[in-house]
Design a protein around this motif. Sequence first.
Motif, short mmCIF file in Angstrom:
data_model
loop_
_atom_site.label_atom_id
_atom_site.label_comp_id
_atom_site.label_asym_id
_atom_site.label_seq_id
_atom_site.Cartn_x
_atom_site.Cartn_y
_atom_site.Cartn_z
N ALA B 4 -31.99 30.86 9.05
CA ALA B 4 -31.79 29.43 9.36
C ALA B 4 -32.75 28.99 10.45
O ALA B 4 -32.84 29.64 11.48
N PRO B 5 -33.51 27.90 10.23
CA PRO B 5 -34.48 27.48 11.24
C PRO B 5 -33.81 26.95 12.51
O PRO B 5 -32.83 26.21 12.45
N LYS B 6 -34.34 27.38 13.65
CA LYS B 6 -33.86 26.92 14.96
C LYS B 6 -34.29 25.48 15.18
O LYS B 6 -35.46 25.13 14.98
N VAL B 7 -33.35 24.64 15.57
CA VAL B 7 -33.66 23.23 15.83
C VAL B 7 -33.19 22.87 17.23
O VAL B 7 -32.00 23.03 17.54
N ALA B 8 -34.09 22.43 18.09
CA ALA B 8 -33.72 22.01 19.45
C ALA B 8 -33.30 20.55 19.43
O ALA B 8 -34.06 19.68 19.01
N VAL B 9 -32.05 20.30 19.84
CA VAL B 9 -31.54 18.93 19.88
C VAL B 9 -31.52 18.49 21.34
O VAL B 9 -30.85 19.11 22.18
N ILE B 10 -32.28 17.46 21.66
CA ILE B 10 -32.42 17.03 23.06
C ILE B 10 -31.16 16.29 23.51
O ILE B 10 -30.72 15.36 22.85
N ARG B 11 -30.60 16.72 24.65
CA ARG B 11 -29.48 15.97 25.21
C ARG B 11 -30.05 14.79 26.00
O ARG B 11 -30.72 14.97 27.00
N THR B 12 -29.80 13.59 25.49
CA THR B 12 -30.37 12.41 26.15
C THR B 12 -29.35 11.77 27.10
O THR B 12 -29.54 10.68 27.56
N GLY B 13 -28.26 12.47 27.36
CA GLY B 13 -27.26 11.90 28.25
C GLY B 13 -25.89 12.17 27.71
O GLY B 13 -25.59 13.29 27.33
#
Lengths: 252, 213
Positions: B4-13
């Motif tokens: 499964a490809p790693k996906v970085a989800v940015i915490r914008t707040g």
Amino acid sequence: MLTRRIIPCLDCRDGRVVKGVKFQGLRDAGDPPTLAHAYELQGADELVLLDVSATPDGRATAVETVRKVREVLSIPLTVGGGVRSAENARKLLEAGADKVGVNTAAVENPKVIRDIADQFGSQCSVVALDAARRLDGAGWEVVILSGKKRTGLDAIDWAAKVVEFGAGEILLTSWDRDGTRSGYDLELLSAVSKVTNVPVIASGGAATPQHLLEALDAGADAVLAASIFHDGEYTVQTIKQFLTDRKVPIRP
Amino acid sequence: MAEAPKVAVIRTGLANLASVLAGLRRAGADPFVTEDPSDVGRSPYVVLPGVGAFGPAMERLNDSGMADRLRERYEAGRPTLSVCLGLQLLHASSEENPGVEGLGIIQLHIRKFPSTLRIPQLGWNEVRPESSAAYLQLGYAYFANSFHAPSVAEGWTPAHTTYGVNFVSAIERGAWLACQFHPELSGDWGLQLLKNWLSLAPSRIVKSEVKAC
């Protein structure tokens, strides 16, 4: 063109879906993720999960229920019932709710609407407005505590006010019609949708596809129903077909 | 089956990330939430979600150093998905917070919907992509927005949607996809879009230059 939404409602208590009239004589109606997934497959545009637990333990279970529903659900989820603060809202949003409905707490302390809108955006701040015809018949008043308390507050004025406080949507329930299967209160619906420019979801009284059509004609942007779906009398699909045949814009 | 490809989800707040994480998992990815700008530099896939307001979100992206990493990522053309407010943040500015500079990857402006409409737009609306789109297909998507992109930047392939006005509901360019709607809440159609992006983006890298504001 924006389509009108059909929204099944799951009343949940202690991790199970329950059904009953005006929260009396509740019966077990199934497992929340299973039912949620089934409604998505039928074409539901969104789901409302209403926590009708009466205890703190029940409330903690509701967060778990939201988490389980979120894992299987690819449509928006609104969660309400017992939300008293932005902190309560945060827990539900983190568990996977997309919108949070505030009812009694909004009347007692309108700042909670503003707090939720400021922290998470107006689009997740839903005010659940429960209204009942005044006893003298002149207009509607807001009721709280699951209909147990009449506040005297004019429901139409309150609808306009919650938008100023930052509500992004109004879930409007007619307490006179809820559980009666006699159709939505169209007069109330039309009065509320005229004084606000946020979307209005009609709730309370639906028993037939015709009722849903009437509510959409009266100005509702979305219609919520529980028992007509739980009883298996109609599927979301058959209702959508009925509305599409009558030229209502509906997602296929 | 491939990992499964790693996906970085940015915490914008304070955004609700549960739905986007669950959506990515259903699409076969292995997402994780990050506040570390170096993840934006090195991750094979990045998602810029966004719930909330333009100004505060830009402030956080600038203060954390995420803004610069995102611009570099755009120049390198690496797979990046922007959702809802995320699409708006790519632009130069927004009527939501006049005077605040956006990421400026797209030198256009975000507008408010006309006040004659019910705002926010909440619900399912039709997305009509241009035929050359690689990821986007014709279908219905779930929107929750008060602001919109009125026009398309050069070099991007758009999809359009109508809510009182015609607006840009998604854009794609190389391995970059930006959606005004929420693919993670758009049923099977949205799930297919996420799958399309995850599988096709790595082979569609196009390098670009971000013009100074």
